[in-house]
Scaffold this active site. Structure first.
Site, PDB file in Angstrom:
ATOM      1  N   HIS A  31      -3.367 -12.632  10.439  1.00  0.00           N
ATOM      2  CA  HIS A  31      -2.400 -11.405   9.870  1.00  0.00           C
ATOM      3  C   HIS A  31      -1.138 -11.607  10.448  1.00  0.00           C
ATOM      4  O   HIS A  31      -1.103 -10.851  11.792  1.00  0.00           O
ATOM      5  CB  HIS A  31      -3.080 -10.099  10.086  1.00  0.00           C
ATOM      6  CG  HIS A  31      -2.410  -9.016   9.387  1.00  0.00           C
ATOM      7  ND1 HIS A  31      -2.887  -7.628   9.193  1.00  0.00           N
ATOM      8  CD2 HIS A  31      -1.079  -8.767   9.389  1.00  0.00           C
ATOM      9  CE1 HIS A  31      -2.257  -6.863   8.413  1.00  0.00           C
ATOM     10  NE2 HIS A  31      -0.670  -7.460   8.743  1.00  0.00           N
ATOM     11  N   HIS A  33       3.061 -11.792   9.627  1.00  0.00           N
ATOM     12  CA  HIS A  33       4.199 -11.919   8.610  1.00  0.00           C
ATOM     13  C   HIS A  33       5.218 -12.885   9.192  1.00  0.00           C
ATOM     14  O   HIS A  33       5.594 -12.548  10.472  1.00  0.00           O
ATOM     15  CB  HIS A  33       4.683 -10.626   8.303  1.00  0.00           C
ATOM     16  CG  HIS A  33       3.875  -9.477   7.663  1.00  0.00           C
ATOM     17  ND1 HIS A  33       3.557  -9.467   6.194  1.00  0.00           N
ATOM     18  CD2 HIS A  33       2.837  -8.954   8.326  1.00  0.00           C
ATOM     19  CE1 HIS A  33       2.630  -8.555   6.232  1.00  0.00           C
ATOM     20  NE2 HIS A  33       2.164  -8.207   7.346  1.00  0.00           N
ATOM     21  N   HIS A 211      -2.926  -5.834   2.213  1.00  0.00           N
ATOM     22  CA  HIS A 211      -2.966  -4.706   3.102  1.00  0.00           C
ATOM     23  C   HIS A 211      -3.766  -3.272   2.664  1.00  0.00           C
ATOM     24  O   HIS A 211      -3.161  -3.013   1.316  1.00  0.00           O
ATOM     25  CB  HIS A 211      -1.723  -4.293   3.430  1.00  0.00           C
ATOM     26  CG  HIS A 211      -0.983  -5.088   4.320  1.00  0.00           C
ATOM     27  ND1 HIS A 211      -0.824  -6.795   4.084  1.00  0.00           N
ATOM     28  CD2 HIS A 211      -0.229  -4.943   5.453  1.00  0.00           C
ATOM     29  CE1 HIS A 211      -0.317  -7.181   5.124  1.00  0.00           C
ATOM     30  NE2 HIS A 211       0.083  -6.416   5.962  1.00  0.00           N
ATOM     31  N   GLU A 214      -4.088   1.080   6.071  1.00  0.00           N
ATOM     32  CA  GLU A 214      -3.107   1.322   7.326  1.00  0.00           C
ATOM     33  C   GLU A 214      -2.568   2.543   7.308  1.00  0.00           C
ATOM     34  O   GLU A 214      -3.011   3.175   8.179  1.00  0.00           O
ATOM     35  CB  GLU A 214      -1.945   0.119   7.012  1.00  0.00           C
ATOM     36  CG  GLU A 214      -1.120   0.203   8.513  1.00  0.00           C
ATOM     37  CD  GLU A 214       0.137  -0.900   8.118  1.00  0.00           C
ATOM     38  OE1 GLU A 214       0.486  -1.213   6.797  1.00  0.00           O
ATOM     39  OE2 GLU A 214       0.915  -1.171   9.274  1.00  0.00           O
ATOM     40  N   ASP A 292       0.581  -9.246  13.410  1.00  0.00           N
ATOM     41  CA  ASP A 292       1.282  -8.397  12.161  1.00  0.00           C
ATOM     42  C   ASP A 292       2.814  -8.920  12.255  1.00  0.00           C
ATOM     43  O   ASP A 292       2.960  -9.684  11.625  1.00  0.00           O
ATOM     44  CB  ASP A 292       1.232  -7.103  12.514  1.00  0.00           C
ATOM     45  CG  ASP A 292       1.178  -6.158  11.109  1.00  0.00           C
ATOM     46  OD1 ASP A 292       1.505  -7.120   9.921  1.00  0.00           O
ATOM     47  OD2 ASP A 292       1.493  -5.114  11.234  1.00  0.00           O
ATOM     48  N   ASP A 293       3.783  -8.228  13.183  1.00  0.00           N
ATOM     49  CA  ASP A 293       5.145  -8.483  13.335  1.00  0.00           C
ATOM     50  C   ASP A 293       5.586  -8.802  14.689  1.00  0.00           C
ATOM     51  O   ASP A 293       6.189  -7.675  15.270  1.00  0.00           O
ATOM     52  CB  ASP A 293       5.849  -7.393  12.477  1.00  0.00           C
ATOM     53  CG  ASP A 293       5.380  -7.077  10.958  1.00  0.00           C
ATOM     54  OD1 ASP A 293       5.994  -8.178  10.142  1.00  0.00           O
ATOM     55  OD2 ASP A 293       4.563  -6.416  10.684  1.00  0.00           O
TER      56      ASP A 293
HETATM   57  N1  HPA Z   1       2.253  -3.204   6.683  1.00  0.00           N
HETATM   58  C1  HPA Z   1       2.838  -3.483   5.463  1.00  0.00           C
HETATM   59  N2  HPA Z   1       3.839  -4.113   5.019  1.00  0.00           N
HETATM   60  C2  HPA Z   1       4.402  -5.002   6.178  1.00  0.00           C
HETATM   61  C3  HPA Z   1       3.712  -5.062   7.389  1.00  0.00           C
HETATM   62  C4  HPA Z   1       2.602  -4.053   7.650  1.00  0.00           C
HETATM   63  O1  HPA Z   1       2.233  -3.753   8.511  1.00  0.00           O
HETATM   64  N3  HPA Z   1       4.144  -5.832   7.967  1.00  0.00           N
HETATM   65  C5  HPA Z   1       5.241  -6.609   7.288  1.00  0.00           C
HETATM   66  N4  HPA Z   1       5.183  -6.095   6.131  1.00  0.00           N
HETATM   67 ZN    ZN Z   2       0.973  -6.792   7.961  1.00  0.00          ZN
END
Ligand code: HPA
Ligand code: ZN
Length: 357
Positions: A31, A33, A211, A214, A292-293
């Protein structure tokens, strides 16, 4: 054949050796991006290269703007940052920078999300995006043996027709991605909005992830499973609000790609010490740890592991082994590759358990 047993002696590994163990263990990242690995330094470099004006005076000023209150406040700045990506070389440089960090974290396999609509909406051809990213993935494998695959994500705040058009536009480069995903603003955009495009992707033989859970409710996890027929849930941490759903996820061994530092930065949990990861593992779920990011949330995958374990006394060497093993099990790699990585993981833990310090 994969065995279910864990290496002996895990209980003998003392807590003070956990950070080194977590950093050195082989792992998969599932996971991430790629646009979320765009560091401020690279944003400035690409802005200068492409003649793009930035509304920030310095790298420090840009980084200071990374104070988020929820998912949407992050997404606004994340999409703006991606505006500096214009050429195939830019997409190569982006992915290469991530893959270098991943290799340093002992990631041996990465399944990487990309958001083509973020770029095609600005006039960047989809071929530019895919070919630049795929080139970096190929080179990482050739140079370091790091296996890197791409997953094409649809932006859920846009329409399903836009997602269908994106999938069609990507098809000439089909060989360069292994699956489809669903990301962006979750609330108000339930998985079932994308039923047709996921059905089409499945017919094409693509893997499917989404996703869910969350910021969205447990019902979104259920519809991702039942309507989109996904093979993994990205995040999924809100499953704990439904005991029935947790039991189902455990029974089906449905993987969750958990991102602890992201969850703190986007206020899904108030602090790492309150994170539900120990509860997910205790319930028998196939949870994994991911970044994630990482450029926006303060750490790559090893930072996620080390900080989460430091904050949660319930997580020890046994959970470290389980999480790394889950990452291989939950990946879309072939059986032989999974078995090879798990054998290397077992050997790593056996050495650690017998070395005594
Ligand atoms: N959630 C949804 N969209 C996203 C995320 C996330 O954590 N990171 C990058 N796009
Ligand atoms: Zn994500």
């Amino acid at each position: 054949m994969l065995t279910e047993s864990e290496p002996p002696g895990l209980d003998a590994i003392p807590r003070e050796r956990l950070p080194a163990l977590l950093r050195t263990m082989p792992k998969a990242e599932l996971h991430i991006h790629i646009e979320g690995s765009l560091e401020p330094e690279l944003i400035f470099k690409l802005a200068a290269r492409n003649g793009v004006a930035l509304p920030y005076a310095s790298v420090e000023a840009l980084r200071a703007a990374y104070a988020f209150s929820d998912l949407q406040s992050f997404l606004d700045i994340y999409y703006a940052g991606a505006g500096v990506l214009r050429t195939e070389q830019d997409f190569f440089d982006l992915a290469w920078a991530y893959l270098e960090r991943a290799a340093a974290d002992n990631v041996v396999h990465a399944e990487i999300f990309f958001d083509p609509q973020t770029h095609t909406e600005r006039g960047v051809p989809i071929s530019t995006v895919i070919l630049g990213l795929a080139h970096a993935c190929r080179r990482a494998h050739a140079e370091w043996g790091l296996s890197a695959k791409l997953i094409l994500c649809f932006l859920r705040h846009l329409s399903e027709d836009a997602a269908l058009a994106t999938l069609d536009a990507a098809l000439p480069w089909h060989e360069h991605f292994i699956g489809v995903g669903l990301d962006s603003s979750e609330r108000g955009h339930p998985p079932e909005k994308f039923a047709s495009v996921f059905a089409r992707a499945r017919v094409l033989g693509l893997h499917a992830v989404a996703h869910a859970g969350e910021e969205g409710p447990p019902a979104y996890i259920e519809s991702a499973l039942d309507v989109l027929k996904v093979e993994r849930i990205d995040h999924g941490v809100r499953c704990v609000e439904s005991a029935e759903l947790v039991a189902r996820l455990a029974r089906e061994r449905m993987p969750l790609t958990v991102c602890p530092l992201s969850n703190i930065k986007l206020r899904v949990f108030d602090s790492l010490s309150e994170h539900s990861l120990p509860a997910l593992l205790a319930a028998g779920l196939c949870a994994t740890v991911n970044s994630d990011d990482p450029a926006y949330f303060g750490g790559y995958v090893n930072d996620n592991f080390v900080q989460t374990f430091a904050a949660l006394p319930a997580l020890g060497a046994r959970e470290a082994y389980q999480l790394a093993r889950n990452s291989f099990e939950a990946s879309f790699a072939g059986v032989a590759e999974k078995a090879r990585w798990i054998a290397a993981l077992d050997a790593h833990f056996e050495r650690q358990a017998s070395s005594g310090g």
